[in-house]
Motif scaffolding. Structure first.
Motif, PDB file in Angstrom:
ATOM      1  N   CYS A   3      10.547 -44.300 -70.796  1.00  0.00           N
ATOM      2  CA  CYS A   3       9.568 -43.263 -71.113  1.00  0.00           C
ATOM      3  C   CYS A   3       8.161 -43.756 -70.813  1.00  0.00           C
ATOM      4  O   CYS A   3       7.359 -43.057 -70.196  1.00  0.00           O
ATOM      5  N   ILE A  15      10.091 -35.406 -75.055  1.00  0.00           N
ATOM      6  CA  ILE A  15      10.842 -36.450 -75.742  1.00  0.00           C
ATOM      7  C   ILE A  15      11.665 -35.877 -76.893  1.00  0.00           C
ATOM      8  O   ILE A  15      11.151 -35.106 -77.712  1.00  0.00           O
ATOM      9  N   LYS A  17      13.221 -35.904 -80.393  1.00  0.00           N
ATOM     10  CA  LYS A  17      12.928 -36.534 -81.686  1.00  0.00           C
ATOM     11  C   LYS A  17      14.256 -36.709 -82.419  1.00  0.00           C
ATOM     12  O   LYS A  17      14.931 -35.733 -82.733  1.00  0.00           O
ATOM     13  N   CYS A  18      14.603 -37.969 -82.644  1.00  0.00           N
ATOM     14  CA  CYS A  18      15.833 -38.247 -83.383  1.00  0.00           C
ATOM     15  C   CYS A  18      15.598 -39.466 -84.273  1.00  0.00           C
ATOM     16  O   CYS A  18      14.750 -40.306 -83.976  1.00  0.00           O
ATOM     17  N   LEU A  20      17.104 -42.226 -84.845  1.00  0.00           N
ATOM     18  CA  LEU A  20      17.428 -43.587 -84.410  1.00  0.00           C
ATOM     19  C   LEU A  20      16.600 -44.052 -83.218  1.00  0.00           C
ATOM     20  O   LEU A  20      16.904 -45.076 -82.620  1.00  0.00           O
ATOM     21  N   SER A  21      15.557 -43.318 -82.897  1.00  0.00           N
ATOM     22  CA  SER A  21      14.722 -43.688 -81.753  1.00  0.00           C
ATOM     23  C   SER A  21      13.250 -43.582 -82.124  1.00  0.00           C
ATOM     24  O   SER A  21      12.826 -42.636 -82.774  1.00  0.00           O
ATOM     25  N   SER A  22      12.477 -44.553 -81.666  1.00  0.00           N
ATOM     26  CA  SER A  22      11.036 -44.519 -81.929  1.00  0.00           C
ATOM     27  C   SER A  22      10.261 -43.909 -80.759  1.00  0.00           C
ATOM     28  O   SER A  22       9.046 -43.776 -80.831  1.00  0.00           O
ATOM     29  N   THR A  23      10.956 -43.522 -79.699  1.00  0.00           N
ATOM     30  CA  THR A  23      10.292 -42.995 -78.507  1.00  0.00           C
ATOM     31  C   THR A  23       9.442 -41.775 -78.829  1.00  0.00           C
ATOM     32  O   THR A  23       8.400 -41.560 -78.208  1.00  0.00           O
ATOM     33  N   SER A  24       9.838 -41.000 -79.810  1.00  0.00           N
ATOM     34  CA  SER A  24       9.081 -39.791 -80.144  1.00  0.00           C
ATOM     35  C   SER A  24       7.656 -40.104 -80.608  1.00  0.00           C
ATOM     36  O   SER A  24       6.786 -39.237 -80.575  1.00  0.00           O
TER      37      SER A  24
END
Length: 93
Positions: A3, A15, A17-18, A20-24
């Motif tokens: 990303c 992106i 949003k979940c 288990l992910s910090s990408t958001s």
């Protein structure tokens, strides 16, 4: 990393949003984010960027600038400044 690499080149991400992910955390606006598993909202976000090319162009530049603040070089300079300030404060007490 994918990303960050994408938006560093000017690609505007949408992106998921979940939990288990910090990408958001890289989303710069609500139009860069959709709830994971909600394809209808993803579709709305895609449509938004297609229908608002000026906003897309502006957000592309925003993401390229944002990426500059996430480089190793930028982070290292920031840490070095923080350490120098801590040393200065410690020595002045």
């Amino acid at each position: 990393m994918a990303c960050m690499e994408a938006f560093a080149t000017g690609c505007v991400p949408i992106i998921a949003k979940c939990p288990l992910s910090s990408t958001s955390s890289y989303a710069l606006s609500p139009n860069n984010l959709f709830p994971a598993g909600r394809s209808e909202i993803l579709s709305q976000r895609i449509d938004y960027w297609i229908n608002h090319p000026q906003d897309l162009k502006m957000m592309s530049a925003n993401y390229q600038n944002y990426a500059k603040s996430l480089t190793v070089q930028f982070s290292a300079k920031k840490i070095l400044t923080m350490m120098k300030n801590a040393q200065k404060n410690y020595l002045s007490n």
